[in-house]
Design a protein around this motif. Sequence first.
Motif, PDB file in Angstrom:
ATOM      1  N   ALA A   5      -6.617   7.236 -15.796  1.00 30.48           N
ATOM      2  CA  ALA A   5      -5.948   7.979 -14.721  1.00 30.48           C
ATOM      3  C   ALA A   5      -6.215   7.331 -13.369  1.00 30.48           C
ATOM      4  O   ALA A   5      -5.339   7.309 -12.499  1.00 30.48           O
ATOM      5  CB  ALA A   5      -6.407   9.437 -14.714  1.00 30.48           C
ATOM      6  N   ILE A   6      -7.424   6.776 -13.203  1.00 26.64           N
ATOM      7  CA  ILE A   6      -7.735   6.052 -11.968  1.00 26.64           C
ATOM      8  C   ILE A   6      -6.881   4.790 -11.885  1.00 26.64           C
ATOM      9  O   ILE A   6      -6.298   4.478 -10.844  1.00 26.64           O
ATOM     10  CB  ILE A   6      -9.237   5.696 -11.904  1.00 26.64           C
ATOM     11  N   TYR A   7      -6.785   4.092 -13.016  1.00 24.31           N
ATOM     12  CA  TYR A   7      -6.020   2.839 -13.032  1.00 24.31           C
ATOM     13  C   TYR A   7      -4.515   3.067 -12.861  1.00 24.31           C
ATOM     14  O   TYR A   7      -3.769   2.124 -12.658  1.00 24.31           O
ATOM     15  CB  TYR A   7      -6.314   2.043 -14.305  1.00 24.31           C
ATOM     16  N   HIS A   8      -4.107   4.302 -12.928  1.00 21.53           N
ATOM     17  CA  HIS A   8      -2.708   4.616 -12.598  1.00 21.53           C
ATOM     18  C   HIS A   8      -2.443   4.342 -11.115  1.00 21.53           C
ATOM     19  O   HIS A   8      -1.340   3.998 -10.726  1.00 21.53           O
ATOM     20  CB  HIS A   8      -2.420   6.089 -12.923  1.00 21.53           C
ATOM     21  N   MET A  23       0.824  -1.189   0.000  1.00 20.99           N
ATOM     22  CA  MET A  23       0.000   0.000   0.000  1.00 20.99           C
ATOM     23  C   MET A  23       0.868   1.253   0.000  1.00 20.99           C
ATOM     24  O   MET A  23       0.564   2.216  -0.673  1.00 20.99           O
ATOM     25  CB  MET A  23      -0.933  -0.004   1.212  1.00 20.99           C
ATOM     26  N   ALA A  24       1.977   1.239   0.746  1.00 23.07           N
ATOM     27  CA  ALA A  24       2.841   2.411   0.804  1.00 23.07           C
ATOM     28  C   ALA A  24       3.395   2.737  -0.574  1.00 23.07           C
ATOM     29  O   ALA A  24       3.495   3.890  -0.954  1.00 23.07           O
ATOM     30  CB  ALA A  24       3.970   2.180   1.803  1.00 23.07           C
ATOM     31  N   GLU A  25       3.739   1.691  -1.345  1.00 18.46           N
ATOM     32  CA  GLU A  25       4.286   1.912  -2.669  1.00 18.46           C
ATOM     33  C   GLU A  25       3.267   2.622  -3.555  1.00 18.46           C
ATOM     34  O   GLU A  25       3.584   3.534  -4.287  1.00 18.46           O
ATOM     35  CB  GLU A  25       4.673   0.570  -3.286  1.00 18.46           C
ATOM     36  N   GLN A  26       2.007   2.219  -3.457  1.00 14.31           N
ATOM     37  CA  GLN A  26       0.974   2.823  -4.280  1.00 14.31           C
ATOM     38  C   GLN A  26       0.704   4.270  -3.871  1.00 14.31           C
ATOM     39  O   GLN A  26       0.372   5.085  -4.708  1.00 14.31           O
ATOM     40  CB  GLN A  26      -0.320   2.031  -4.174  1.00 14.31           C
ATOM     41  N   SER A  27       0.829   4.567  -2.585  1.00 15.97           N
ATOM     42  CA  SER A  27       0.463   5.900  -2.134  1.00 15.97           C
ATOM     43  C   SER A  27       1.425   6.976  -2.624  1.00 15.97           C
ATOM     44  O   SER A  27       1.080   8.140  -2.621  1.00 15.97           O
ATOM     45  CB  SER A  27       0.342   5.939  -0.610  1.00 15.97           C
ATOM     46  N   VAL A  28       2.631   6.605  -3.072  1.00 12.50           N
ATOM     47  CA  VAL A  28       3.556   7.614  -3.564  1.00 12.50           C
ATOM     48  C   VAL A  28       3.391   7.843  -5.058  1.00 12.50           C
ATOM     49  O   VAL A  28       3.878   8.817  -5.592  1.00 12.50           O
ATOM     50  CB  VAL A  28       5.034   7.253  -3.250  1.00 12.50           C
ATOM     51  N   ARG A  29       2.671   6.952  -5.747  1.00 14.20           N
ATOM     52  CA  ARG A  29       2.421   7.150  -7.168  1.00 14.20           C
ATOM     53  C   ARG A  29       1.447   8.298  -7.348  1.00 14.20           C
ATOM     54  O   ARG A  29       0.537   8.469  -6.581  1.00 14.20           O
ATOM     55  CB  ARG A  29       1.856   5.868  -7.780  1.00 14.20           C
ATOM     56  N   ARG A  30       1.648   9.052  -8.389  1.00 14.18           N
ATOM     57  CA  ARG A  30       0.797  10.207  -8.598  1.00 14.18           C
ATOM     58  C   ARG A  30       0.199  10.189 -10.003  1.00 14.18           C
ATOM     59  O   ARG A  30       0.822   9.753 -10.957  1.00 14.18           O
ATOM     60  CB  ARG A  30       1.593  11.486  -8.416  1.00 14.18           C
ATOM     61  N   GLY A  31      -0.983  10.685 -10.109  1.00 14.68           N
ATOM     62  CA  GLY A  31      -1.635  10.837 -11.406  1.00 14.68           C
ATOM     63  C   GLY A  31      -1.740  12.314 -11.716  1.00 14.68           C
ATOM     64  O   GLY A  31      -0.837  13.085 -11.449  1.00 14.68           O
ATOM     65  N   THR A  72      -5.760  -1.041  -9.446  1.00 11.69           N
ATOM     66  CA  THR A  72      -6.006  -1.974 -10.548  1.00 11.69           C
ATOM     67  C   THR A  72      -7.491  -2.192 -10.809  1.00 11.69           C
ATOM     68  O   THR A  72      -7.860  -2.644 -11.884  1.00 11.69           O
ATOM     69  CB  THR A  72      -5.349  -3.338 -10.250  1.00 11.69           C
ATOM     70  N   SER A  73      -8.334  -1.879  -9.808  1.00  8.58           N
ATOM     71  CA  SER A  73      -9.762  -2.183  -9.964  1.00  8.58           C
ATOM     72  C   SER A  73     -10.587  -1.450  -8.909  1.00  8.58           C
ATOM     73  O   SER A  73     -10.051  -0.926  -7.930  1.00  8.58           O
ATOM     74  CB  SER A  73      -9.988  -3.691  -9.803  1.00  8.58           C
ATOM     75  N   LYS A  74     -11.886  -1.475  -9.126  1.00  7.28           N
ATOM     76  CA  LYS A  74     -12.813  -0.943  -8.133  1.00  7.28           C
ATOM     77  C   LYS A  74     -12.696  -1.757  -6.843  1.00  7.28           C
ATOM     78  O   LYS A  74     -12.785  -1.207  -5.739  1.00  7.28           O
ATOM     79  CB  LYS A  74     -14.241  -1.002  -8.694  1.00  7.28           C
ATOM     80  N   GLU A  75     -12.478  -3.057  -6.989  1.00 12.47           N
ATOM     81  CA  GLU A  75     -12.345  -3.921  -5.818  1.00 12.47           C
ATOM     82  C   GLU A  75     -11.136  -3.530  -4.966  1.00 12.47           C
ATOM     83  O   GLU A  75     -11.174  -3.590  -3.749  1.00 12.47           O
ATOM     84  CB  GLU A  75     -12.246  -5.385  -6.257  1.00 12.47           C
ATOM     85  N   GLU A  76     -10.070  -3.083  -5.622  1.00  9.84           N
ATOM     86  CA  GLU A  76      -8.908  -2.630  -4.858  1.00  9.84           C
ATOM     87  C   GLU A  76      -9.246  -1.369  -4.054  1.00  9.84           C
ATOM     88  O   GLU A  76      -8.806  -1.219  -2.909  1.00  9.84           O
ATOM     89  CB  GLU A  76      -7.710  -2.366  -5.753  1.00  9.84           C
TER      90      GLU A  76
END
Length: 198
Positions: free
Chosen positions: A49-52, A1-9, A55-59
């Motif tokens: 941009a959301i999928y950046h 989760m931490a890795e994803q939180s630093v990604r930016r769109g 991966t899904s609504k479930e995520e």
Amino acid sequence: MAEQSVRRGRPGYDLESLLAIAVKLFNERGYDGTSMEELSRRLGITKSAIYHHVTSKEELLRLAMDRALDGLFAVTLEARSQEGRAIDRLEHVVRRSVAVLVERLPFVTLLLRVRGNTKVERAALARRREFDQLVTDLVKQAAADGDLRSDIDPSVTSRLLFGMINSVIEWYRPRGDITQDALADAVCTLAFSGLRVH
């Protein structure tokens, strides 16, 4: 989760703000009633941009469930690390669970509305049952110590306590007349002292 939180769109739409809007929509329309198309319209960005960020609504649902549940489990860890009687640890769990509910209101609201229709929801419900068991164990210990009534089933006591706490999602508004601390005080007073004047 931490890795994803630093990604930016797109500027202004990091994972945190995306998650906040998704949870708002899930609470308004239900998880099943919310499409990624609708989410992209609400945000004013494309689905790609959301999928950046996810991966899904479930995520998005999993992240939201984790936000609520991680807060509650942190409370039980705090209680386990404390010295003293089980009744005091139980009161700590109750008081801090109110704080988690207030601080993470949209996430807890969503958690309390899931029904187990998806794998993510079933996993969240399993974690809720685990949390409930931790609270029930504290109730049992407090009753064994002689600090709580032993004539009421501990799981019933636990459910009633959290029924009262969870009902707060229906009426509490963060900018209303009652503060988080006053709300926690009221819940603890009702739960541990009751309404009767002694």
